[in-house]
Design an enzyme around this catalytic site. Structure first.
Site, PDB file in Angstrom:
ATOM      1  N   LYS A  75       0.779  -1.132   0.016  1.00 37.72           N
ATOM      2  CA  LYS A  75       0.005   0.012  -0.024  1.00 37.72           C
ATOM      3  C   LYS A  75       0.943   1.241   0.075  1.00 37.72           C
ATOM      4  CE  LYS A  75      -1.866   2.969   3.162  1.00 37.72           C
ATOM      5  NZ  LYS A  75      -2.082   3.989   2.141  1.00 37.72           N
TER       6      LYS A  75
ATOM      7  N   GLU B 111       3.784   7.154  15.402  1.00 33.50           N
ATOM      8  CA  GLU B 111       2.433   6.779  15.991  1.00 33.50           C
ATOM      9  C   GLU B 111       1.846   5.575  15.236  1.00 33.50           C
ATOM     10  OE1 GLU B 111       0.053  10.159  15.135  1.00 33.50           O
ATOM     11  OE2 GLU B 111      -1.992   9.001  15.460  1.00 33.50           O
TER      12      GLU B 111
ATOM     13  N   GLU C  21      10.009   0.775  10.472  1.00 30.17           N
ATOM     14  CA  GLU C  21      11.143   1.628  10.261  1.00 30.17           C
ATOM     15  C   GLU C  21      10.632   3.143  10.427  1.00 30.17           C
ATOM     16  OE1 GLU C  21      12.905   4.639   9.035  1.00 30.17           O
ATOM     17  OE2 GLU C  21      12.947   3.901   6.804  1.00 30.17           O
TER      18      GLU C  21
ATOM     19  N   CYS D  53      13.265  10.490   7.446  1.00 28.67           N
ATOM     20  CA  CYS D  53      13.309  10.059   8.803  1.00 28.67           C
ATOM     21  C   CYS D  53      14.845   9.868   9.509  1.00 28.67           C
ATOM     22  CB  CYS D  53      12.957   8.662   8.874  1.00 28.67           C
ATOM     23  SG  CYS D  53      13.683   7.683   7.530  1.00 28.67           S
TER      24      CYS D  53
ATOM     25  N   GLU E 162       9.946  15.349  15.708  1.00 30.38           N
ATOM     26  CA  GLU E 162      10.281  15.273  14.282  1.00 30.38           C
ATOM     27  C   GLU E 162       9.285  16.245  13.608  1.00 30.38           C
ATOM     28  OE1 GLU E 162       9.018  11.635  12.198  1.00 30.38           O
ATOM     29  OE2 GLU E 162      11.008  11.495  11.337  1.00 30.38           O
TER      30      GLU E 162
HETATM   31  P1  NDP Z   1       1.960   7.945   8.427  1.00 28.74           P
HETATM   32  O1  NDP Z   1       2.790   7.243   9.478  1.00 28.74           O
HETATM   33  O2  NDP Z   1       0.507   8.348   8.653  1.00 28.74           O
HETATM   34  O3  NDP Z   1       1.731   7.187   6.864  1.00 28.74           O
HETATM   35  C1  NDP Z   1       2.736   6.381   6.436  1.00 28.74           C
HETATM   36  C2  NDP Z   1       2.008   5.287   5.701  1.00 28.74           C
HETATM   37  O4  NDP Z   1       1.112   4.577   6.684  1.00 28.74           O
HETATM   38  C3  NDP Z   1       0.973   5.758   4.551  1.00 28.74           C
HETATM   39  O5  NDP Z   1       1.036   4.730   3.479  1.00 28.74           O
HETATM   40  C4  NDP Z   1      -0.379   5.914   5.362  1.00 28.74           C
HETATM   41  O6  NDP Z   1      -1.234   5.812   4.332  1.00 28.74           O
HETATM   42  C5  NDP Z   1      -0.042   4.696   6.229  1.00 28.74           C
HETATM   43  N1  NDP Z   1      -1.185   4.695   7.084  1.00 28.74           N
HETATM   44  C6  NDP Z   1      -1.865   5.733   7.833  1.00 28.74           C
HETATM   45  N2  NDP Z   1      -2.623   5.255   8.814  1.00 28.74           N
HETATM   46  C7  NDP Z   1      -2.568   4.022   8.880  1.00 28.74           C
HETATM   47  C8  NDP Z   1      -3.031   3.063   9.836  1.00 28.74           C
HETATM   48  N3  NDP Z   1      -3.859   3.303  10.659  1.00 28.74           N
HETATM   49  N4  NDP Z   1      -2.478   1.705   9.510  1.00 28.74           N
HETATM   50  C9  NDP Z   1      -1.589   1.333   8.748  1.00 28.74           C
HETATM   51  N5  NDP Z   1      -1.187   2.008   7.897  1.00 28.74           N
HETATM   52  C10 NDP Z   1      -1.384   3.570   7.894  1.00 28.74           C
HETATM   53  O7  NDP Z   1       2.662   9.377   8.041  1.00 28.74           O
HETATM   54  P2  NDP Z   1       2.046  10.665   7.718  1.00 28.74           P
HETATM   55  O8  NDP Z   1       1.798  10.635   6.300  1.00 28.74           O
HETATM   56  O9  NDP Z   1       0.671  11.077   8.482  1.00 28.74           O
HETATM   57  O10 NDP Z   1       3.080  11.725   8.117  1.00 28.74           O
HETATM   58  C11 NDP Z   1       2.881  11.946   9.584  1.00 28.74           C
HETATM   59  C12 NDP Z   1       4.312  12.415  10.353  1.00 28.74           C
HETATM   60  O11 NDP Z   1       4.825  11.164  10.431  1.00 28.74           O
HETATM   61  C13 NDP Z   1       4.978  13.115   9.370  1.00 28.74           C
HETATM   62  O12 NDP Z   1       5.075  14.647   9.666  1.00 28.74           O
HETATM   63  C14 NDP Z   1       6.449  12.736   9.898  1.00 28.74           C
HETATM   64  O13 NDP Z   1       7.003  13.418  11.149  1.00 28.74           O
HETATM   65  C15 NDP Z   1       6.303  11.182  10.285  1.00 28.74           C
HETATM   66  N6  NDP Z   1       6.753  10.605   8.716  1.00 28.74           N
HETATM   67  C16 NDP Z   1       7.727   9.706   9.000  1.00 28.74           C
HETATM   68  C17 NDP Z   1       8.196   8.841   7.864  1.00 28.74           C
HETATM   69  C18 NDP Z   1       9.362   8.055   7.939  1.00 28.74           C
HETATM   70  O14 NDP Z   1      10.050   7.606   7.061  1.00 28.74           O
HETATM   71  N7  NDP Z   1       9.960   7.949   9.262  1.00 28.74           N
HETATM   72  C19 NDP Z   1       7.649   8.720   6.653  1.00 28.74           C
HETATM   73  C20 NDP Z   1       6.241   9.783   6.801  1.00 28.74           C
HETATM   74  C21 NDP Z   1       5.896  10.589   7.656  1.00 28.74           C
HETATM   75  P3  NDP Z   1      -1.959   7.305   4.155  1.00 28.74           P
HETATM   76  O15 NDP Z   1      -1.047   7.986   3.142  1.00 28.74           O
HETATM   77  O16 NDP Z   1      -3.115   6.857   3.202  1.00 28.74           O
HETATM   78  O17 NDP Z   1      -2.564   8.016   5.246  1.00 28.74           O
END
Ligand code: NDP
Length: 510
Positions: free
Chosen positions: A213, A268, A287, A321, A418
């Protein structure tokens, strides 16, 4: 191309240096330092109005016909509508993956699997320009980064793991490595194609099939990858791509037909996924976020360090990240280093991500821009001193100026949370022990950087850092042969290298 706010770009006013007469520009002429725009043409991408899900080797509509829009963050224009997977579609994708794992992929000899992976790598290279442009349009990252980092590294992961597919007995001597089965993979929006390759390449090399996904704001490169799978004649169902909202991600990872879960994203959501799969026998790798310390000692080569610091935090708009978002500077060189940094920041070009000169592109989404703005406002409110270079931002699209905070205290939110944006927080230290104490004073533990002239100090500091990756006199370097992953709230498990294979196999005794 996004419209610029004013005709007079403040960067043009730097053109005050006099050209030598040997340049033949006429007496007293100013050197035209500004680059002319060099936009990459979007024509190389055959953008469709509508994209389906990729299940069982075919492009299909969502079971309820639902779609969502994916938007270019640099222009706010809709690029395409994408099928939105439902729970019924996830069931279908997991069944297709299971069938493929049992009937074709899982029984194929390693050397045959390798041929497919080599083929995918080759096609990614052949279509690299198309992938780079599409990735930039969908994510907002500068074309020079998608072209020179994301796409080549994605191909490199397939090359690398293709090499392991028929050598698993050497990766795990004395043991028999068997695939786990069906892998559920959820990836973020900051490196869409690269994260896909980190997940899919080792899974396939080890004989697993996958349901992936992508993030809702960046589904397009994954759907173009579906086309690569077809072009490579990959057996149907080996790779399935199911764009959809976060809830669908949760449905996927908790699906009883899934044997292994791999997630990259926020801490989260990582915690929620860990709870969701707890009590099952699914393998799990997470990760997650980071708040890396980039530590500069007084004997460091400062100009080199400035480049590393800039690369560490402004690469990919800081949406990384492992970004070096906390700069720890030895007190005696603080003022000199900050001056050099400010000077360097004034040369960073922010704007159209498709322009080959652009250093900092668009923030991936409006929500992310709001999050960055909120944390930056908190930094100022808590008493840190903000510096942003004077540069005009495009009128449309989601952009943020490269930002530097000095006078930051450990307790400030900008030092703890972050931000995931182009924002650097500068703190100071006096002794190596204090640097270690401050660097490790975070719930995260993904990466760190050390800048010093002394090899012994590097070795000492590396041992002291509670971080999965430590760079010395460089930052943000990646290679498929090298494992990557974190400690504490940055997650667990490693991706890349032989370690990355380990997460996709069951090891039996001979
Ligand atoms: P998320 O962790 O929400 O998104 C990452 C992936 O998880 C996306 O594919 C998202 O789908 C999916 N996802 C969201 N909710 C769920 C769930 N309940 N169960 C399973 N999968 C889920 O990151 P955000 O895009 O909301 O970003 C928020 C913050 O997270 C950022 O500001 C940043 O600080 C951090 N982040 C960290 C990353 C890293 O590589 N460490 C990468 C991205 C974000 P969808 O896009 O459809 O919501």
């Amino acid at each position: 191309m996004p419209a610029m706010a004013t005709e007079t770009d403040t960067r043009l006013t730097r053109a005050t240096e006099r050209a030598p007469t040997s340049w033949g520009m006429g007496d007293g002429q100013a050197v035209p330092w500004e680059y002319a725009a060099a936009p990459e043409s979007p024509d190389v991408v055959n953008l469709k109005e509508r994209y389906g899900l990729f299940i069982g080797g075919r492009e299909v509509e969502a079971s309820d016909g639902g779609t969502f829009a994916t938007v270019n963050p640099a222009t706010e224009e809709t690029l395409a509508r994408v099928a939105k997977a439902t729970p019924a579609d996830i069931d279908k994708a997991v069944r297709a993956a299971r069938r493929a794992q049992r009937r074709s992929w899982g029984t194929l000899a390693g050397k045959e699997r390798a041929k497919y992976l080599f083929r995918i790598a080759r096609i990614l290279q052949e279509r690299s320009r198309e992938f780079a442009v599409l990735e930039t349009m969908d994510s907002g990252k500068p074309i020079k980064e998608s072209r020179d980092v994301d796409v080549p590294l994605a191909a490199a992961h397939f090359w690398y793991y293709a090499g392991w597919a028929d050598k698993l007995e050497y990766a795990f001597p004395g043991r028999v490595a068997r695939p786990l089965g069906v892998a559920a993979q959820v990836i973020p929006w900051n490196f869409p194609l690269l994260m896909l390759s980190w997940k899919i390449a080792p899974a396939l090399a080890a004989g697993n099939t996958v349901v992936l996904k992508p993030a809702s704001t960046t589904p397009l490169s994954a759907l173009l990858f579906a086309d690569v799978c077809r072009q490579a004649d990959l057996p149907p169902g080996v790779v399935n791509i199911v764009p959809g909202p976060g809830e669908i991600g949760m449905h996927l990872v908790t699906h009883p037909g899934v044997d292994k879960v791999a997630f990259t994203g926020s801490t989260e959501i990582g915690k929620r996924i860990a709870k969701g799969v707890a009590g099952t026998d699914k393998g799990l790798t997470l990760e997650l976020g980071g708040k890396a310390a980039n530590i500069v000692f007084d004997d460091a080569p400062l100009d080199q360090a400035v480049e590393g610091i800039v690369n560490g935090i402004y690469f990919n708009q800081g949406e990384v990240c492992c970004a070096g978002s906390r700069l720890l500077v030895q007190e005696s060189i603080h003022d000199t280093l900050v001056e050099k940094l400010k000077d360097r920041l004034s040369t960073i070009r922010v704007g159209d991500p498709l322009d080959k000169n652009t250093d900092v592109g668009a923030i991936n989404s409006k929500a992310q821009l709001e999050k960055i703005s909120e944390l930056v406002a908190a930094g100022t409110a808590e008493g840190a001193e903000i510096y942003q270079p004077a540069c005009d931002l495009p009128v449309r699209g989601w952009f943020f100026r490269p930002t530097l905070f000095t006078g930051v205290a450990q307790s400030h939110r900008i030092a703890r949370e972050e931000i995931f944006g182009p924002v650097l927080s500068v703190l100071t230290f006096r002794t190596p022990d204090e640097a270690v104490e401050k660097a490790n004073n975070t719930p995260y533990g993904l990466s760190a950087g050390i800048w010093t002239d002394k090899g012994s100090r590097i070795l000492h500091m590396v041992r002291c850092m509670k971080a999965g990756v430590v760079w010395a006199n460089t930052f943000n370097r990646f290679d498929p042969t090298s494992p990557f992953g974190g400690y504490k709230e940055s997650g667990f498990g490693r991706e890349g290298g032989m370690h990355g294979l380990h997460a996709y196999v069951r090891l039996d005794d001979r």
